[in-house]
Design a protein around this motif. Structure first.
Motif, PDB file in Angstrom:
ATOM      1  N   GLU A  69     -55.563  55.067   0.741  1.00 41.76           N
ATOM      2  CA  GLU A  69     -54.271  54.942   1.418  1.00 41.76           C
ATOM      3  C   GLU A  69     -54.283  53.829   2.452  1.00 41.76           C
ATOM      4  OE1 GLU A  69     -52.815  58.604   2.982  1.00 41.76           O
ATOM      5  OE2 GLU A  69     -52.950  59.653   1.063  1.00 41.76           O
ATOM      6  N   ILE A  72     -53.858  50.498   0.674  1.00 44.91           N
ATOM      7  CA  ILE A  72     -52.467  50.363   0.223  1.00 44.91           C
ATOM      8  C   ILE A  72     -51.569  50.013   1.408  1.00 44.91           C
ATOM      9  CG2 ILE A  72     -50.494  51.611  -0.741  1.00 44.91           C
ATOM     10  CD1 ILE A  72     -52.556  53.190  -2.450  1.00 44.91           C
ATOM     11  N   ALA A  73     -51.788  50.672   2.543  1.00 44.24           N
ATOM     12  CA  ALA A  73     -51.012  50.368   3.754  1.00 44.24           C
ATOM     13  C   ALA A  73     -51.263  48.930   4.206  1.00 44.24           C
ATOM     14  CB  ALA A  73     -51.369  51.358   4.859  1.00 44.24           C
ATOM     15  N   TRP A  75     -52.058  46.377   2.299  1.00 39.42           N
ATOM     16  CA  TRP A  75     -51.333  45.483   1.393  1.00 39.42           C
ATOM     17  C   TRP A  75     -49.849  45.422   1.731  1.00 39.42           C
ATOM     18  CZ3 TRP A  75     -52.471  41.623  -1.547  1.00 39.42           C
ATOM     19  CH2 TRP A  75     -53.757  41.502  -2.089  1.00 39.42           C
ATOM     20  N   SER A  76     -49.271  46.532   2.152  1.00 37.13           N
ATOM     21  CA  SER A  76     -47.833  46.550   2.456  1.00 37.13           C
ATOM     22  C   SER A  76     -47.484  45.666   3.643  1.00 37.13           C
ATOM     23  CB  SER A  76     -47.361  47.985   2.715  1.00 37.13           C
ATOM     24  OG  SER A  76     -47.893  48.471   3.945  1.00 37.13           O
ATOM     25  N   LYS A  77     -48.499  45.281   4.428  1.00 36.72           N
ATOM     26  CA  LYS A  77     -48.280  44.443   5.611  1.00 36.72           C
ATOM     27  C   LYS A  77     -48.588  42.967   5.354  1.00 36.72           C
ATOM     28  CE  LYS A  77     -49.459  48.326   8.572  1.00 36.72           C
ATOM     29  NZ  LYS A  77     -50.502  48.916   9.429  1.00 36.72           N
ATOM     30  N   GLN A  78     -49.018  42.640   4.148  1.00 33.34           N
ATOM     31  CA  GLN A  78     -49.370  41.253   3.840  1.00 33.34           C
ATOM     32  C   GLN A  78     -48.124  40.445   3.489  1.00 33.34           C
ATOM     33  OE1 GLN A  78     -52.535  40.362   4.637  1.00 33.34           O
ATOM     34  NE2 GLN A  78     -52.468  42.514   5.241  1.00 33.34           N
ATOM     35  N   GLU A  80     -45.466  38.010   1.475  1.00 39.81           N
ATOM     36  CA  GLU A  80     -44.818  38.262   0.192  1.00 39.81           C
ATOM     37  C   GLU A  80     -45.595  37.667  -0.989  1.00 39.81           C
ATOM     38  OE1 GLU A  80     -40.494  37.589  -2.001  1.00 39.81           O
ATOM     39  OE2 GLU A  80     -40.863  36.710  -0.029  1.00 39.81           O
ATOM     40  N   ARG A  83     -48.746  39.630  -1.937  1.00 40.27           N
ATOM     41  CA  ARG A  83     -48.340  40.942  -2.457  1.00 40.27           C
ATOM     42  C   ARG A  83     -47.849  40.828  -3.893  1.00 40.27           C
ATOM     43  NH1 ARG A  83     -44.981  41.658   1.892  1.00 40.27           N
ATOM     44  NH2 ARG A  83     -43.247  41.939   0.443  1.00 40.27           N
ATOM     45  N   PHE A  87     -50.618  42.776  -5.679  1.00 42.68           N
ATOM     46  CA  PHE A  87     -50.328  44.185  -5.389  1.00 42.68           C
ATOM     47  C   PHE A  87     -49.127  44.736  -6.144  1.00 42.68           C
ATOM     48  CE2 PHE A  87     -48.352  47.399  -2.528  1.00 42.68           C
ATOM     49  CZ  PHE A  87     -49.338  48.363  -2.619  1.00 42.68           C
ATOM     50  N   GLU A  88     -48.044  43.976  -6.195  1.00 45.24           N
ATOM     51  CA  GLU A  88     -46.814  44.487  -6.796  1.00 45.24           C
ATOM     52  C   GLU A  88     -46.828  44.315  -8.311  1.00 45.24           C
ATOM     53  OE1 GLU A  88     -43.603  42.525  -4.759  1.00 45.24           O
ATOM     54  OE2 GLU A  88     -44.132  43.428  -2.830  1.00 45.24           O
TER      55      GLU A  88
END
Length: 198
Positions: A69, A72-73, A75-78, A80, A83, A87-88
């Motif tokens: 987790e 994942i958190a 990556w959500s702050k990297q 665009e 990501r 990641f996406e």
């Protein structure tokens, strides 16, 4: 020789591998006293000649590979671009076996697996070796062919800090999108070849 980088969803050998890049380079293929334009050209060359693979995350999860987790958190702050690159979900993902075969083909096209391979620490080696074995493939390189580029930079470069060094005529903040594997490989190669010496 090669520079290698992975992006993962954890820090264990069994972590999900989001993406990987491998870049061939040669110690002898160096520009003597490069200009600013030549240094930018060198960086672009290494990015463009890298092999990038984006792996199918869901396939790996179903096969028992793990994600955390906190990663994942993170990556959500990297930014665009990284990501989207790793990641996406984009539809560019390939199966584990297909991605491994693509990387192996690149290695074979650039002199084979009897060369040194550099990475930032041991995680990249452990994760990619584990991923290969998870689909019945042998690792790309023997354990004793891997080298830690952070250590090399800290020993060789003037004013190195934490495995990073200044590159003449090149400001990474202007050109490098961090956590995009082929960009990270290209930056690490520039540091290996062109670091400021004592």
């Amino acid at each position: 020789m090669f520079m290698f980088d992975v992006e993962t969803l954890g820090t264990e050998s069994t972590s999900v591998v989001l993406s990987a890049a491998i870049t061939y380079f040669d110690w002898m293929d160096i520009v003597i006293q490069p200009s600013k334009d030549e240094m930018q050209s060198e960086y672009n060359r290494f990015v463009m000649t890298s092999k990038f693979v984006k792996f199918d995350r869901q396939e790996q999860i179903e096969a028992g590979r793990v994600e955390t987790e906190d990663t994942i958190a993170w990556w959500s702050k990297q930014a665009e671009v990284p990501r989207k690159m790793s990641f996406e979900v984009s539809g560019d993902e390939v199966s584990t076996l297909s991605g491994i075969k693509q990387i192996r083909s690149y290695i074979n096209d650039h002199g084979g697996n009897n060369q040194i391979v550099w990475a930032r620490g041991s995680l990249d080696q452990m994760v990619i070796d584990s991923l290969c074995r998870s689909v019945g493939e042998q690792p790309f390189f023997m354990y004793n062919q891997w080298r830690d580029m952070r250590t090399a930079i800290d020993i060789l470069a003037k004013d190195a800090s934490g495995g990073y060094a200044k590159i003449p005529f090149f400001n990474p903040d202007l050109y490098v999108i961090k956590h995009v594997p082929q960009n990270d490989c290209a930056l690490d190669i520039l540091m290996m070849l062109y670091h400021e010496k004592e």
